[in-house]
Design a protein around this motif. Structure first.
Motif, PDB file in Angstrom:
ATOM      1  N   CYS A   1      45.818  31.169  46.475  1.00  0.00           N
ATOM      2  CA  CYS A   1      44.633  32.142  46.618  1.00  0.00           C
ATOM      3  C   CYS A   1      42.553  31.273  46.000  1.00  0.00           C
TER       4      CYS A   1
ATOM      5  N   GLY B   1      40.444  32.335  46.238  1.00  0.00           N
ATOM      6  CA  GLY B   1      39.944  34.086  45.480  1.00  0.00           C
ATOM      7  C   GLY B   1      40.106  33.688  43.715  1.00  0.00           C
ATOM      8  N   CYS B   2      41.496  34.330  43.475  1.00  0.00           N
ATOM      9  CA  CYS B   2      42.281  34.090  42.276  1.00  0.00           C
ATOM     10  C   CYS B   2      42.815  33.386  41.720  1.00  0.00           C
TER      11      CYS B   2
ATOM     12  N   CYS C   1      43.406  37.830  49.333  1.00  0.00           N
ATOM     13  CA  CYS C   1      44.906  37.122  49.735  1.00  0.00           C
ATOM     14  C   CYS C   1      46.202  38.282  49.265  1.00  0.00           C
TER      15      CYS C   1
ATOM     16  N   GLY D   1      46.564  36.838  42.792  1.00  0.00           N
ATOM     17  CA  GLY D   1      47.042  39.099  43.799  1.00  0.00           C
ATOM     18  C   GLY D   1      45.406  38.813  43.496  1.00  0.00           C
ATOM     19  N   CYS D   2      45.188  39.171  44.907  1.00  0.00           N
ATOM     20  CA  CYS D   2      43.564  39.982  44.950  1.00  0.00           C
ATOM     21  C   CYS D   2      43.501  40.214  46.312  1.00  0.00           C
TER      22      CYS D   2
END
Ligand SMILES: [Zn+2]
Lengths: 793, 339
Positions: free
Chosen positions: B263, B265-266, B274, B270-271
């Motif tokens: 991902c 984003g992270c 995703c 995990g965020c």
């Protein structure tokens, strides 16, 4: 495919946590879409028994109960009307968690309540799952569950894994298929189903009915069993719950059993009332001209001669693999049934279902092509369950019409070739282990394989590679970058490089790039004033569009550019400078595919934009592309455009596009600002005319002489024509002609204009003399006077 | 005479000290050294001197002249500098005021991402192949191992023009056309518009863009596919990006995979982007199915290859954090100007 975990566990030991299990399944190719935990958010809800009920002293609708939860007796106040002494009820204790919130010690009209009796709504369950639940009021357990037991255990609240099954694996549209994949994935044994049918009714199925397949290309196998003394009643709670958890609505014992077997074995089943099968004969054939059937949903359906139907001696009684007929339906009064387990051709079921607008759990399985060897095991499982549930007595024997017996397919096992294809170094033993776990027959001597009958997707060497790779682990394959292969030049084509030049030039001119979609509505032609019979209205028509606005492929980009300009203008964006490089689609007579013409569209409003800024951008583009032979000619009839402010661009005599101010009527209609400018250019013509082979020219070594020339001419004369005339008579030393002023008004007669040019003369090899320039100026002027009636100002 | 010369020198030098304007300096120069200037006058009167005195006084007068000229030059330099300083001081700008520029136009974000993708693959020796959007059913399906009535056809939600002509639902037809016209080794990417019957919403559009890739050569392995996708993912999402292949099924490849990247984003922990998974699916890939090679006129016994395909909108939205696909086709200038 929804698979309740407890059901899977009938066939495989899943001892790892669910999260780990689903992750592993996803990575071996059975993608997990999600896990539904039916008991999610439910804690401290236990079985309680009502010992006594008293009226609430201060409220008519409330009652005070004493409840036994095994370890203690609690006082509970309830408003539920449907409870009586001795009932077993799900009781949420103080501190319990429910999807709707936490339970606290509360006082109802002054009486303390140490918990709450729950309805199925409060437990977030449905009546499909708990069909014995009342519509209103709290749930009352049937039977006598253990007091104080967790309701999640008592109600079998399971975790349900939802798998996304790819179209090549219909065998995995079943609990057994998924259990088998799970076993190989987790490296644990698969517990093969063991089925025994007692056939208590005796007799011989073949004496009750017969089967004939008249369309063997559409039905490879049709098997049936007969069940006597059928008792139609609800199926047991455990079966209803499993069906509901897997997403199917329980109906009655016979229907539920057929559905249960379909989910468990992946083989759809159907039950007919044998007494309604005329002549006790099943005929599998295509429908006859004009035949009709009323299906179980009550719809009358016309059949065509492509459709496969199940018939009795006289009429269709079911649409094969799609839906049963009302005329052979099981009802309360049914006492003998014929259970169908058959194999129909996938494409036939798919097309018939599509024509009828019907798609069911059954048809979606048949569509993918099922295993003919699964027909009998599924039928036997069905019979076993009927006996187990006491739903009827199974007659001895199976009517089995197997017109296309399964043939084993022997394939070569070539470990080296598999490794060479995957780029791996997996041992033959490891491969054999994978194939054996997948129930392939492996002959280690001959190095051959026979895929199991349910793996119809295994056809070629590459399919074997995939099986090895799946369980070896895709992500254990070592990455390489075409190691050892010839390196290649790569790069862009000339056209692609010129497109980059166009895009860069547009951006250099301050234009932002836009993307609009290629569909349009036939109505846009009216919006931009395209004449009724114009060829532009001849478009590629989409036969299944998403509505009229998206029903044809565009033949012009003008409406799309205007729409984007209007969007921005409506949002009070003061200035817009836009371009798009995209295709239009022009049908060609006698050709299957249209001509896809790449178009550069430019749109401007606001700021400094005017016709000449637009033209300047086009000129800049021509210069970037090295195009010299370009000419702008006034165009009065370009639809959508202002008749006096529009030009066509010609390159080498070819019409390369149109540029101008949008017609005020069109601007108003499309909500564009009154002064909006658009150019549309044919990119292919631009690219064909482009030149990138530049040649250095020596810098001037001698000074230039500059002269100004101001003349008065009739207003309607074109400056371009004047310039052309000047260039014609300028002689060899005229280097450049520049327009520097056009003036109308005081001191210039009505209908005339004053036009001023700056001319520069230069010789490559000498300093020019004044009189040489003067002679040229005289020639030029005389010609202008003669040709255009120009007067020196 | 000697005293006179000395007096002139002293007086002139004193005046020079006080001069504050170039014009005065010019006047002073004329007054002493001009045709009628004091020093000139004295030199003119030298005729009356004796022959012994003449060279001495002459020498002296010359020294005075040199001294005056030097003084004048120095004063001139002083005045010029003062003048320049004053001018510079008067011309001070507020350099924090905004710059003036017409401004370059912006690439549409889809073009920006497409260009990045093209650059990565051109760097690895790929060519860019193109083909028609209104395409024959044959190239869109049959040549890709999806015969008529194949269940995969339903899932494609294809727009039809006629029985045999469709709006291409992927850019794969370009691969087949290219294979028919070229012999291996082949390394191409095929970017372009594609069409599927999805109603417009925040994540769907009936018109969108794909980039597909095709490599065919002798001895191409699945490891080469993994390595190529890894190089691409790092190129477009950054060096730290990891990829993950999940087995999947496509009719035109075997083995097939869906490919996730860690991902953006992270980075994988995990965020929201995703949905807590740490991975985001961005493309489909696999080894080219032998039937597809055959349709392209290539012998699968001699050659093998891999192919992959990705949605440009999805990558663009992820890369720039765009949460609504409709923004890409609405073309609000305030949106376009952000890229
Ligand atoms: Zn994330």
């Amino acid at each position: 495919m929804k698979a309740p975990v407890k059901w899977l566990k009938d066939y495989v030991d899943i001892s790892v946590p669910v999260k780990e299990y689903t992750e592993a399944m996803t990575m071996s190719g059975s993608k997990v879409e999600g896990v539904e935990d039916m008991g999610k958010g439910i804690e401290k809800v236990v079985v309680g028994k009502i010992l006594s009920i008293e009226k609430h002293p201060d409220a008519d609708k409330l009652r005070i109960c004493k409840m036994d939860i095994g370890s203690e007796t609690l006082q509970i106040v309830t408003g539920a009307p449907n409870v009586k002494e001795g009932d077993y009820i799900p009781l949420a204790l103080v501190g319990a968690k429910l999807p709707g919130g936490e339970i606290k010690l509360s006082k109802l009209r002054g009486v303390e309540s140490y918990g709450m009796m729950c309805s199925i709504d409060e437990l977030n369950l449905t009546r499909d799952y708990l069909p014995d639940a009342p519509e209103y009021g709290v749930y009352v357990f049937s039977g006598t569950p253990e007091l104080g037991a967790d309701v999640k255990d008592v109600l079998d609240l399971d975790q349900v894994v939802e798998f996304e099954i790819t179209s090549n694996r219909p065998d995995c549209l079943s609990i057994i298929g998924l259990a088998r994949e799970s076993a190989v994935t987790l490296g644990v044994p698969f517990k093969k189903p063991q089925v025994t049918v007692k056939e208590e009714a005796g007799g011989n199925a073949n004496d009750y009915a017969s089967v004939e397949i008249q369309a063997p290309e559409l039905c490879a196998r049709y098997a049936a069993r007969i069940v006597k003394d059928v008792k139609i009643e609800p199926s047991p709670v455990w079966m209803q719950r499993r069906l509901a958890a897997a997403g199917m609505r329980p109906i009655n014992n016979i229907v539920d059993i057929t559905n249960y077997v379909m989910l468990e074995y992946g083989q759809p089943m159907h039950a007919f009332d044998l007494n309604k099968i005329q002549g006790s004969k099943i005929i599998v054939r295509t429908a006859r001209e004009g035949e009709e059937i009323r299906t179980l949903d009550g719809q009358d359906r016309k059949l065509d001669t492509q459709m496969l139907v199940i018939c009795d001696e006289n009429r269709p009684v079911a649409v094969a693999g799609v839906m049963g007929g009302e005329n052979s339906e099981i009802t309360e009064g049914t006492h003998t049934i014929l259970l169908e387990s058959a194999n129909f051709k996938g494409s036939s079921v798919r097309i018939t279902g599509k024509k009828m607008g019907l798609r069911s759990e059954a048809s979606s399985r048949f569509e993918k092509g099922l295993d003919t060897e699964n027909v009998i095991p599924a039928l036997n499982r069905c019979a076993e369950l009927i006996e187990l549930l006491g739903a009827g007595k199974v007659v001895r024997g199976i009517i089995d019409c197997n017109v296309k017996p399964y043939e084993k397919k022997v394939m070569k096992l070539e470990p080296e070739r598999i490794n060479a294809f995957l780029g791996t170094d997996i041992s033959a033993q490891e491969m054999i282990k994978i194939f054996e776990a997948l129930e392939f027959e492996v002959d280690k001597e001959a190095m051959t394989l026979v895929p199991p009958s349910f793996r119809g997707d295994i056809l070629a060497f590459e399919d074997l590679c995939e099986e090895v790779a799946r369980f070896y682990g895709y992500n254990n394959i070592k990455p390489s970058l075409l190691t050892g292969k010839e390196t290649m030049r790569g790069g862009k084509t000339y056209k692609q490089r010129m497109e980059d030049v166009i895009t860069n030039t547009m951006r250099g001119c301050g234009l932002n790039e836009i993307y609009t979609i290629s569909f349009t509505s036939p109505k846009v032609f009216d919006t931009i004033n395209v004449p009724a019979d114009h060829s532009m209205r001849n478009a590629v028509v989409i036969s299944n569009p998403l509505g009229e606005d998206y029903s044809i492929m565009r033949t012009t980009t003008l409406p799309d550019m205007l729409r984007v300009l209007a969007t921005n203008s409506n949002r009070k964006v003061p200035e817009a400078r836009l371009f798009e490089l995209a295709y239009i689609y022009l049908p060609v007579e006698g050709q299957m595919l249209p001509d896809e013409k790449e178009t550069l569209t430019i749109g401007l409003y606001g700021g400094t934009s005017d016709f000449f800024e637009l033209k300047g951008i086009v000129e800049e583009l021509l210069s970037s592309l090295g195009i010299e032979k370009a000419e702008f000619k006034a165009e009065q009839n370009a639809f959508g455009f202002h008749p006096g402010r529009t030009a066509n661009l010609y390159i080498d005599g070819k019409m390369a596009g149109t540029l101008g101010e949008i017609h005020p009527e069109v601007a108003e209609r499309t909500e564009c600002p009154p002064r909006t400018y658009v150019a549309m250019l044919d990119v292919q013509i631009l690219i064909d005319a482009s030149r990138t082979d530049k040649q250095y020219k020596q810098l001037p070594r001698f000074p230039a002489i500059t002269r100004d020339l101001a003349i008065v001419v009739r207003d309607e004369l074109y400056v371009a024509d004047l310039m052309k005339a000047i260039e014609q008579k300028g002689g060899e030393y005229l280097e450049e002609v520049k327009l520097f002023d056009v003036y109308k008004g005081a001191q210039v007669p009505e209908g005339m204009k004053s036009v001023a040019f700056s001319l520069s003369f230069r010789a490559p090899d000498k300093t020019l003399k004044d009189e040489e320039v003067t002679q040229a100026m005289d020639r030029i002027l005389k010609n202008l006077e003669k040709t255009f009636g120009a007067q020196l100002r | 005479m000697k005293q006179l010369l000395e007096a002139i020198q002293k007086q002139a030098l004193e005046k020079l000290e006080k001069i504050s304007e170039l014009r005065e300096l010019e006047d002073l120069k004329v007054a002493y050294l001009g045709k009628k200037g004091e020093l000139t006058q004295i030199l003119k009167g030298m005729g009356s001197l004796s022959s012994e005195e003449r060279p001495i006084i002459g020498q002296m007068a010359n020294d005075v002249r040199v001294a005056l000229e030097e003084g004048i030059a120095k004063a001139k330099e002083r005045l010029t500098k003062a003048l320049r300083d004053a001018k510079l001081k008067s011309e001070v700008l507020d350099v924090t005021m905004p710059g003036k520029v017409r401004g370059l136009g912006k690439k549409h974000p889809l073009t920006a991402v497409l260009d990045e993708i093209k650059d990565i693959f051109i760097g690895m020796g790929y060519e860019i192949a193109e083909g028609p959007e209104v395409e024959l059913d044959y190239y869109s399906f049959e040549a890709l191992n999806i015969p008529k009535n194949h269940p995969a056809r339903d899932a494609q939600d294809t727009f039809y023009i006629s029985e045999n002509v469709v709006l291409r639902p992927h850019t794969s037809p370009v691969q087949v056309r290219y294979m028919k016209e070229h012999t291996p080794p082949i390394r191409i990417i095929c970017p372009g518009r594609v069409y599927r019957s999805d109603a417009v919403d925040a994540t769907h559009s009936p018109v969108f863009h794909q980039v597909e890739g095709l490599v065919v050569d002798k001895g191409v392995t699945m490891g080469d596919l993994v390595g190529t996708l890894q190089a691409f993912a790092k190129g477009i999402f950054g060096e730290k990006t990891k990829i993950r292949l999940r087995p999947h099924h496509f009719p035109f490849t075997e083995p097939s995979a869906e490919v996730d990247v860690s991902c953006w984003g992270c980075g994988g922990s995990g965020c929201r982007i995703c949905k807590g998974e740490g991975w985001i699916e961005i493309l489909g890939a696999g080894m080219v199915h032998p039937n597809v090679l055959r349709a392209g006129g290539i012998d699968p016994e001699i050659y093998s290859g891999f192919a992959f395909g990705m949605g440009v909108e999805r990558i663009t939205m992820g890369k720039y954090g765009i949460d609504d696909l409709r923004l890409l086709f609405e073309n609000d200038i305030r949106f376009l100007m952000q890229f």
